[in-house]
Structures are given as C-alpha cells and as structure tokens.
Design a protein around this motif. Structure first.
Motif, PDB file in Angstrom:
ATOM      1  N   ASP A  68      26.465  53.197  59.516  1.00  0.00           N
ATOM      2  CA  ASP A  68      27.126  54.495  59.640  1.00  0.00           C
ATOM      3  C   ASP A  68      26.263  55.360  60.541  1.00  0.00           C
ATOM      4  OD1 ASP A  68      29.157  53.740  57.969  1.00  0.00           O
ATOM      5  OD2 ASP A  68      28.429  54.838  56.226  1.00  0.00           O
ATOM      6  N   ASP A  69      26.832  55.835  61.637  1.00  0.00           N
ATOM      7  CA  ASP A  69      26.073  56.648  62.596  1.00  0.00           C
ATOM      8  C   ASP A  69      24.787  55.945  63.020  1.00  0.00           C
ATOM      9  OD1 ASP A  69      27.990  58.706  62.438  1.00  0.00           O
ATOM     10  OD2 ASP A  69      27.014  59.519  60.649  1.00  0.00           O
ATOM     11  N   ASP A  70      24.916  54.630  63.275  1.00  0.00           N
ATOM     12  CA  ASP A  70      23.814  53.802  63.772  1.00  0.00           C
ATOM     13  C   ASP A  70      22.688  53.610  62.756  1.00  0.00           C
ATOM     14  OD1 ASP A  70      25.047  53.441  66.294  1.00  0.00           O
ATOM     15  OD2 ASP A  70      24.264  55.364  66.983  1.00  0.00           O
ATOM     16  N   LEU A  71      22.937  53.920  61.488  1.00  0.00           N
ATOM     17  CA  LEU A  71      21.944  53.720  60.444  1.00  0.00           C
ATOM     18  C   LEU A  71      22.478  52.725  59.421  1.00  0.00           C
ATOM     19  CD1 LEU A  71      20.816  57.418  59.817  1.00  0.00           C
ATOM     20  CD2 LEU A  71      19.553  55.652  61.071  1.00  0.00           C
ATOM     21  N   PRO A  72      21.640  51.786  58.949  1.00  0.00           N
ATOM     22  CA  PRO A  72      22.098  50.817  57.949  1.00  0.00           C
ATOM     23  C   PRO A  72      22.309  51.488  56.591  1.00  0.00           C
ATOM     24  CG  PRO A  72      19.744  50.558  58.345  1.00  0.00           C
ATOM     25  CD  PRO A  72      20.221  51.582  59.335  1.00  0.00           C
ATOM     26  N   VAL A  73      23.486  51.289  56.024  1.00  0.00           N
ATOM     27  CA  VAL A  73      23.847  51.912  54.750  1.00  0.00           C
ATOM     28  C   VAL A  73      24.555  50.872  53.882  1.00  0.00           C
ATOM     29  CG1 VAL A  73      25.148  53.756  53.615  1.00  0.00           C
ATOM     30  CG2 VAL A  73      24.131  54.161  55.869  1.00  0.00           C
ATOM     31  N   ILE A  74      24.198  50.823  52.594  1.00  0.00           N
ATOM     32  CA  ILE A  74      24.884  49.937  51.655  1.00  0.00           C
ATOM     33  C   ILE A  74      26.287  50.479  51.371  1.00  0.00           C
ATOM     34  CG2 ILE A  74      24.882  48.987  49.304  1.00  0.00           C
ATOM     35  CD1 ILE A  74      22.727  47.796  51.041  1.00  0.00           C
ATOM     36  N   HIS A  75      27.265  49.571  51.345  1.00  0.00           N
ATOM     37  CA  HIS A  75      28.624  49.914  50.933  1.00  0.00           C
ATOM     38  C   HIS A  75      29.044  48.910  49.858  1.00  0.00           C
ATOM     39  CE1 HIS A  75      28.432  51.914  54.833  1.00  0.00           C
ATOM     40  NE2 HIS A  75      29.515  52.594  54.527  1.00  0.00           N
ATOM     41  N   SER A  76      29.418  49.432  48.698  1.00  0.00           N
ATOM     42  CA  SER A  76      29.904  48.588  47.606  1.00  0.00           C
ATOM     43  C   SER A  76      31.418  48.762  47.465  1.00  0.00           C
ATOM     44  CB  SER A  76      29.214  48.956  46.295  1.00  0.00           C
ATOM     45  OG  SER A  76      27.852  48.567  46.329  1.00  0.00           O
ATOM     46  N   TYR A  77      32.130  47.639  47.400  1.00  0.00           N
ATOM     47  CA  TYR A  77      33.590  47.641  47.317  1.00  0.00           C
ATOM     48  C   TYR A  77      34.015  47.072  45.959  1.00  0.00           C
ATOM     49  CZ  TYR A  77      33.203  48.284  52.360  1.00  0.00           C
ATOM     50  OH  TYR A  77      32.889  48.768  53.611  1.00  0.00           O
ATOM     51  N   TYR A  78      35.061  47.636  45.387  1.00  0.00           N
ATOM     52  CA  TYR A  78      35.463  47.294  44.031  1.00  0.00           C
ATOM     53  C   TYR A  78      36.867  46.699  43.988  1.00  0.00           C
ATOM     54  CZ  TYR A  78      31.368  49.761  42.305  1.00  0.00           C
ATOM     55  OH  TYR A  78      30.072  50.140  42.039  1.00  0.00           O
ATOM     56  N   GLU A  79      37.018  45.660  43.171  1.00  0.00           N
ATOM     57  CA  GLU A  79      38.329  45.087  42.898  1.00  0.00           C
ATOM     58  C   GLU A  79      39.125  46.045  42.008  1.00  0.00           C
ATOM     59  OE1 GLU A  79      39.471  42.339  44.142  1.00  0.00           O
ATOM     60  OE2 GLU A  79      37.762  41.043  44.625  1.00  0.00           O
ATOM     61  N   GLU A  80      40.433  45.822  41.950  1.00  0.00           N
ATOM     62  CA  GLU A  80      41.288  46.668  41.118  1.00  0.00           C
ATOM     63  C   GLU A  80      40.818  46.643  39.666  1.00  0.00           C
ATOM     64  OE1 GLU A  80      46.021  47.227  39.943  1.00  0.00           O
ATOM     65  OE2 GLU A  80      45.407  45.688  41.374  1.00  0.00           O
ATOM     66  N   GLY A  81      40.591  47.813  39.097  1.00  0.00           N
ATOM     67  CA  GLY A  81      40.167  47.924  37.702  1.00  0.00           C
ATOM     68  C   GLY A  81      38.698  47.671  37.456  1.00  0.00           C
ATOM     69  N   GLU A  82      37.962  47.242  38.469  1.00  0.00           N
ATOM     70  CA  GLU A  82      36.552  46.890  38.260  1.00  0.00           C
ATOM     71  C   GLU A  82      35.702  48.058  37.766  1.00  0.00           C
ATOM     72  OE1 GLU A  82      32.761  45.019  40.796  1.00  0.00           O
ATOM     73  OE2 GLU A  82      34.776  45.062  41.683  1.00  0.00           O
ATOM     74  N   PRO A  83      35.914  49.302  38.239  1.00  0.00           N
ATOM     75  CA  PRO A  83      35.083  50.398  37.725  1.00  0.00           C
ATOM     76  C   PRO A  83      35.445  50.857  36.312  1.00  0.00           C
ATOM     77  CG  PRO A  83      35.979  50.920  39.917  1.00  0.00           C
ATOM     78  CD  PRO A  83      36.746  49.755  39.376  1.00  0.00           C
ATOM     79  N   ASP A  84      36.602  50.439  35.788  1.00  0.00           N
ATOM     80  CA  ASP A  84      37.081  50.961  34.507  1.00  0.00           C
ATOM     81  C   ASP A  84      36.049  50.876  33.378  1.00  0.00           C
ATOM     82  OD1 ASP A  84      39.420  51.441  35.853  1.00  0.00           O
ATOM     83  OD2 ASP A  84      40.654  50.034  34.693  1.00  0.00           O
ATOM     84  N   PRO A  85      35.323  49.748  33.220  1.00  0.00           N
ATOM     85  CA  PRO A  85      34.366  49.664  32.114  1.00  0.00           C
ATOM     86  C   PRO A  85      33.251  50.714  32.178  1.00  0.00           C
ATOM     87  CG  PRO A  85      34.856  47.474  32.955  1.00  0.00           C
ATOM     88  CD  PRO A  85      35.459  48.448  33.909  1.00  0.00           C
ATOM     89  N   LEU A  86      32.987  51.253  33.355  1.00  0.00           N
ATOM     90  CA  LEU A  86      31.957  52.293  33.469  1.00  0.00           C
ATOM     91  C   LEU A  86      32.352  53.547  32.702  1.00  0.00           C
ATOM     92  CD1 LEU A  86      31.161  52.057  37.305  1.00  0.00           C
ATOM     93  CD2 LEU A  86      29.809  51.120  35.421  1.00  0.00           C
ATOM     94  N   PHE A  87      33.658  53.684  32.409  1.00  0.00           N
ATOM     95  CA  PHE A  87      34.167  54.902  31.785  1.00  0.00           C
ATOM     96  C   PHE A  87      34.844  54.618  30.446  1.00  0.00           C
ATOM     97  CE2 PHE A  87      34.676  55.244  36.488  1.00  0.00           C
ATOM     98  CZ  PHE A  87      33.588  56.081  36.709  1.00  0.00           C
ATOM     99  N   SER A  88      34.443  53.535  29.791  1.00  0.00           N
ATOM    100  CA  SER A  88      35.083  53.147  28.530  1.00  0.00           C
ATOM    101  C   SER A  88      34.843  54.177  27.429  1.00  0.00           C
ATOM    102  CB  SER A  88      34.564  51.774  28.076  1.00  0.00           C
ATOM    103  OG  SER A  88      33.163  51.811  27.883  1.00  0.00           O
ATOM    104  N   ASP A  89      33.816  55.015  27.576  1.00  0.00           N
ATOM    105  CA  ASP A  89      33.492  56.036  26.583  1.00  0.00           C
ATOM    106  C   ASP A  89      34.054  57.406  26.957  1.00  0.00           C
ATOM    107  OD1 ASP A  89      31.864  56.259  28.786  1.00  0.00           O
ATOM    108  OD2 ASP A  89      30.058  56.768  27.658  1.00  0.00           O
ATOM    109  N   MET A  90      34.944  57.446  27.965  1.00  0.00           N
ATOM    110  CA  MET A  90      35.541  58.697  28.412  1.00  0.00           C
ATOM    111  C   MET A  90      37.058  58.583  28.408  1.00  0.00           C
ATOM    112  SD  MET A  90      33.022  59.661  31.641  1.00  0.00           S
ATOM    113  CE  MET A  90      33.341  61.444  31.559  1.00  0.00           C
ATOM    114  N   ASP A  91      37.729  59.720  28.447  1.00  0.00           N
ATOM    115  CA  ASP A  91      39.185  59.738  28.556  1.00  0.00           C
ATOM    116  C   ASP A  91      39.567  59.880  30.031  1.00  0.00           C
ATOM    117  OD1 ASP A  91      39.572  59.596  25.798  1.00  0.00           O
ATOM    118  OD2 ASP A  91      39.469  61.777  25.582  1.00  0.00           O
ATOM    119  N   THR A  92      40.402  58.986  30.523  1.00  0.00           N
ATOM    120  CA  THR A  92      40.866  59.051  31.898  1.00  0.00           C
ATOM    121  C   THR A  92      42.047  60.011  31.983  1.00  0.00           C
ATOM    122  OG1 THR A  92      40.158  56.773  32.328  1.00  0.00           O
ATOM    123  CG2 THR A  92      41.741  57.742  33.865  1.00  0.00           C
ATOM    124  N   LEU A  93      41.855  61.119  32.696  1.00  0.00           N
ATOM    125  CA  LEU A  93      42.912  62.112  32.860  1.00  0.00           C
ATOM    126  C   LEU A  93      43.767  61.833  34.083  1.00  0.00           C
ATOM    127  CD1 LEU A  93      40.972  65.425  32.074  1.00  0.00           C
ATOM    128  CD2 LEU A  93      42.107  63.853  30.489  1.00  0.00           C
TER     129      LEU A  93
END
Length: 203
Positions: free
Chosen positions: A150-175
């Motif tokens: 990004d802008d000639d600088l190396p940057v990590i990019h993480s990509y997620y499958e459908e539903g993959e982030p959901d467990p990160l919020f299992s203790d919260m209510d999704t509004l």
C-alpha cells in the motif's frame, strides 16, 4: 462548514450510537489521516479518543483537528494493547484498519476493544473478505493472509471467509451485519472490494 467523510458505514454506526443511553465517549482504533472521522463524532458532541500506529498519520490528523478547532485526542499507540482502563469507552470502532495485521493480532485487538467497552456499549469493526480482488496476491504469511503493498510500503492484509469473524463476537449481541461487495474505478482500473461490517453490543 460540515465535512462529508468518505467512511460511509460510520454514519450508520453514529446513528446506532445516538440511540444508546450512555455517555458520548468514543474511541477510534486506526484514527489517523488527513480527514479523521472522529471529527464527525465530535460535531455530534462526543468526547473523542483515537489510537494510530503511524506517527505521520497522527500529525496529519492533528493538522486537520487544529484547522477545525477540535480536540480529537488522537495519539500514537497500538490497538493490540490499548492504553485505556477496563470499561472506559461507550463506543469503539475500527474502520478499514484491524485487518492490516495477522489474524492472531486481529484477535488480540478485538479482545482489547471489548475490554475497554462499557456494558451496553457498541462496537463497529469491519473485515476484508475473500471476495476482494486482492485476496491471493502477494507473499502468503498465513491462511488468507498476505503481505501486499500500500503506497509502496509492505502491509499485511488478512481476508476472511463468510462467517469466519463471527466467533470473535460470540459474547456480544450482533445488532447489524452487512456483507458488502462493491465495484469502483481506482486509478483508472475497475476493481472489486469485499467487506463485512459488524455493529455489536456488549452484554
């Protein structure tokens, strides 16, 4: 003059925040840049705080705030270890920022955001999805994790499958959750971007 910010999903988050009966205190994780969206929250009477890892982006945000005569309180720091006490923020968001690290580091950052959030407070966070045109490009550093430029600088990019982030919020209510694919012209080329946005409430 009211600024119009390009981070359109944050207008929706502001709407949700305005409906919650908590002190108007908000934290932006990834807050720097030449037009920091914390300014939008400041205009609506919020006390604002921001964390930004890049000192250059902190300075750009400070210049913007000075021109607008706002106290945005953006400081250099690390969202993986937030310098705030437990349950001190009513609202926390990270827009187009948290996925610029490995998935392990993303988990640490999300845990920190939840730690500083008050019960009943709201969290907005978004992720890149594997439907993004850049998924698979660059040096692979993990499962759908790549070092890209990004802008000639190396940057990590993480990509997620459908539903993959959901467990990160299992203790919260999704509004609110929105899986977005958008196409636009960027530097003369038609590109496709994939995001998933979450607005969540702490129990």
């Amino acid at each position: 003059m009211t600024e119009v910010f390009k981070q359109v999903p944050l207008y929706r988050f502001l709407y949700f925040c305005n409906e919650v009966n908590l002190d108007r205190v908000v934290l932006d994780c990834g807050a720097g840049g030449e037009a920091p969206p914390l300014s939008l929250f400041s205009e609506f009477g919020y006390s604002t705080f921001g964390i930004e890892c890049d000192i250059k982006q902190v300075k750009r945000a400070a210049e913007f705030a000075k021109a607008k005569d706002q106290e945005l309180n953006i400081m250099q720091g690390d969202m993986r270890k937030l310098p705030f006490g437990d349950q001190t923020m009513s609202f926390v968001y990270s827009y187009n920022s948290v996925f610029h690290m490995t998935k392990g580091e993303v988990e640490l950052s999300i845990a920190e955001m939840k730690r500083v959030l008050k019960p009943g407070g709201l969290l907005f966070v978004n992720f890149l999805t594997t439907r993004d045109f850049r998924c698979g490009q660059g040096v692979k550093v993990g499962d759908n994790q790549y070092e890209q430029f990004d802008d000639d600088l190396p940057v990590i990019h993480s990509y997620y499958e459908e539903g993959e982030p959901d467990p990160l919020f299992s203790d919260m209510d999704t509004l609110y959750k929105e899986d977005r694919v958008l196409e636009r012209i960027y530097q003369g080329d038609k590109i496709r971007q994939g995001f998933v946005d979450y607005i969540l409430q702490k129990n």
